[in-house]
Structures are given as C-alpha cells and as structure tokens.
Design a protein around this motif. Structure first.
Motif, PDB file in Angstrom:
ATOM      1  N   SER A   1      -2.394   5.508   3.672  1.00 19.71           N
ATOM      2  CA  SER A   1      -2.791   4.344   2.866  1.00 19.71           C
ATOM      3  C   SER A   1      -4.300   4.148   2.848  1.00 19.71           C
ATOM      4  CB  SER A   1      -2.085   3.083   3.359  1.00 19.71           C
ATOM      5  OG  SER A   1      -2.458   2.768   4.688  1.00 19.71           O
ATOM      6  N   LEU A   2      -4.990   4.532   3.912  1.00 18.32           N
ATOM      7  CA  LEU A   2      -6.447   4.423   3.908  1.00 18.32           C
ATOM      8  C   LEU A   2      -7.049   5.349   2.858  1.00 18.32           C
ATOM      9  CD1 LEU A   2      -9.069   3.306   5.114  1.00 18.32           C
ATOM     10  CD2 LEU A   2      -9.010   5.192   6.768  1.00 18.32           C
TER      11      LEU A   2
ATOM     12  N   LEU B   1      -6.375   3.794  -0.640  1.00 21.18           N
ATOM     13  CA  LEU B   1      -7.256   2.664  -0.940  1.00 21.18           C
ATOM     14  C   LEU B   1      -8.695   3.120  -1.176  1.00 21.18           C
ATOM     15  CD1 LEU B   1      -6.027  -0.023   1.638  1.00 21.18           C
ATOM     16  CD2 LEU B   1      -5.466   0.143  -0.791  1.00 21.18           C
TER      17      LEU B   1
ATOM     18  N   HIS C   1      -9.130  -2.206   6.181  1.00 17.99           N
ATOM     19  CA  HIS C   1      -7.761  -1.679   6.206  1.00 17.99           C
ATOM     20  C   HIS C   1      -7.191  -1.966   7.593  1.00 17.99           C
ATOM     21  CE1 HIS C   1      -4.965   1.685   7.207  1.00 17.99           C
ATOM     22  NE2 HIS C   1      -4.615   1.650   5.928  1.00 17.99           N
TER      23      HIS C   1
ATOM     24  N   THR D   1     -11.332   0.541   9.201  1.00 24.11           N
ATOM     25  CA  THR D   1      -9.922   0.505   9.546  1.00 24.11           C
ATOM     26  C   THR D   1      -9.757   0.158  11.022  1.00 24.11           C
ATOM     27  OG1 THR D   1      -7.816   1.692   9.369  1.00 24.11           O
ATOM     28  CG2 THR D   1      -9.717   2.966  10.111  1.00 24.11           C
TER      29      THR D   1
ATOM     30  N   VAL E   1       0.809  -1.227   0.000  1.00 21.04           N
ATOM     31  CA  VAL E   1       0.000   0.000   0.000  1.00 21.04           C
ATOM     32  C   VAL E   1       0.839   1.272   0.000  1.00 21.04           C
ATOM     33  CG1 VAL E   1      -1.975  -1.119   1.093  1.00 21.04           C
ATOM     34  CG2 VAL E   1      -0.242   0.025   2.520  1.00 21.04           C
TER      35      VAL E   1
END
Length: 253
Positions: free
Chosen positions: A120-121, A124, A90, A140, A65
C-alpha cells in the motif's frame, strides 16, 4: 519551532484517538499544516470526523488502500481540494489471523498482510508523486519486529521487513523528484492494531524494564519525530528507519 504553514499533509490510517496516526496528525496540525485525514470505511468515519473537528483546516476522506480505484478516487479528491500535496503519512498495517505463527500462515493471509502493510505504501506513493510538485516527505510506520523475533508478532514481522526495504527503494526512486521517504520504528503502543497481538502487555513490560529510559513511548512522541522528518529540518534525510522506542533497540540483555 517548526512551521508547516502552507503545507498540505495527508494522513492515512487513523482509526481512533489511540492511533499513532492521531498523534502525528495533532503535531502536524500544531505546526500549521493543512490536514487531510483518510479513514478506511464507513465504520471508522464517525471517529475520524469527530477527531478532525478538533483540528483547524482539517477534512476527512474515505480510502481503502487495498483497492486501487479507492486510491485513485481519493487522490483526485485531494487534487481538487488542495492542488498539491507536501506530506504523506502511511500509518497502516494489518494481518489476518495474526495469532498464527509464520509457519502456520496461509498463502492468502500472507498475501493480504503484505498487500496492506507493505504494498500500500508503493500504491500511495505512485499516485502522490505527481501532486508533490515541490517535493516533500513520505513517512511510514514500522516496528522492531521487522529485525528481531517478537512473541506473537508473527507474519507482521516479515511484512514490516518488506515495508522497510520498500522505504529504501522508494527513496531512490523518488529522490530525483525531491521527495524524501522515511520510516519511524515506534515502540509498542496500545493501539487498535496492537489488540490483535496475544499477550501484548508482556512486550510493554519488557520495554519498560530494558529500555534505557525505562518506559514506553506515547503517540505524541512519535508525532514529534514525524513532525521533524516531515519538515525542512530533515531535508537531508531519506531512506532511513528512525527508532522512537526509548532506546529499546539499542539494548541486549
């Protein structure tokens, strides 16, 4: 009983059978979801493949990621395999040199911790949105160290605080698309990531002593909460941090 038949769930962050991601994957699978499990690199592929083999309708995909081209590539693969997506999990966090205090954290270590654990969240979610054509759930994992200082948690505390703020902003951004964004703040669990935290057993002991339930949680309890938040039973819940820590966060001394 929650029924996720016909739903496609993508789980990022599975490292081994101790992973919180694995507890979530098991519960989503039990509810009937079709699963895609994403692992970081070839070193983790064997564990991911072995675990996926225990779950019906489950495939594995490689994705780092921290690399945008990896993210783009895996979502193209997911689109080809499933057409649309319903649930994104996540379960990712990393900080290099986590033994350093916040004061001692180098600029590059700070950047990496925030990139992988928080940004990274965003990365994505942005690529997942076009494939979540019927809305859905993005979930998450965070920790109470985002709110309070825990010994040796160090720069991961601020990184998780950033992640929790991102949850709220993404909930606002994605709400018009009927995509809900939430986080679970899980109690301490002996995961691969937890091994990097010095004297982690002292945190486990403190929770056991002070939490109202006088014990620690396990991966499957976190998985149960994730199953609920991923389902239509949580259709009115977004932008929230849900604690699954045996009540520890509610205590003082």
């Amino acid at each position: 009983m929650i029924d996720l038949k016909g739903k496609v769930a993508v789980v990022f962050g599975l490292a081994n059978k101790r992973s919180i991601a694995w507890g979530i994957a098991q519960k989503l699978s039990e509810a009937g979801a079709t699963l895609a499990i994403c692992y970081q690199n070839e070193r983790l592929q064997r564990d991911a493949d072995e675990l996926a083999a225990d779950l019906p309708n489950t495939k594995t995909f490689r994705c780092d990621v921290s690399i945008d081209t990896d993210i783009d590539a895996v979502f193209e693969q997911l689109k080809a395999a499933y057409g649309k997506l319903d649930i994104i999990v996540h379960s990712i966090g990393f900080a290099p040199n986590i033994k350093n205090t916040v004061l001692q954290t180098a600029r590059e270590d700070f950047r990496i911790a925030f990139d992988i654990s928080a940004y990274s969240l965003v990365a994505l979610a942005r690529v997942a949105q076009p494939l979540m054509t019927d809305g859905g759930s993005i979930l998450t994992l965070t920790y109470y160290g985002a709110d309070k200082v825990f010994p040796n948690y160090n720069i991961m505390g601020p990184a998780k605080a950033a992640l929790e703020s991102i949850v709220r902003y993404l909930a606002a951004d994605l709400g018009p698309s009927k995509i809900r964004v939430n986080a679970i703040s899980a109690g301490p669990i002996k995961t691969l990531a937890a091994r990097g935290i010095s004297d982690f057993t002292s945190i486990l002991t403190a929770v056991e002593q002070r939490a109202p339930l006088h014990r620690n949680v396990d991966q499957l309890e976190v998985g149960n909460a994730a199953l609920f938040l991923s389902s239509d039973l949580a259709s009115g819940i977004t932008g929230e941090i849900t604690f699954v820590d045996c009540g520890y966060n509610a205590t003082g001394l």
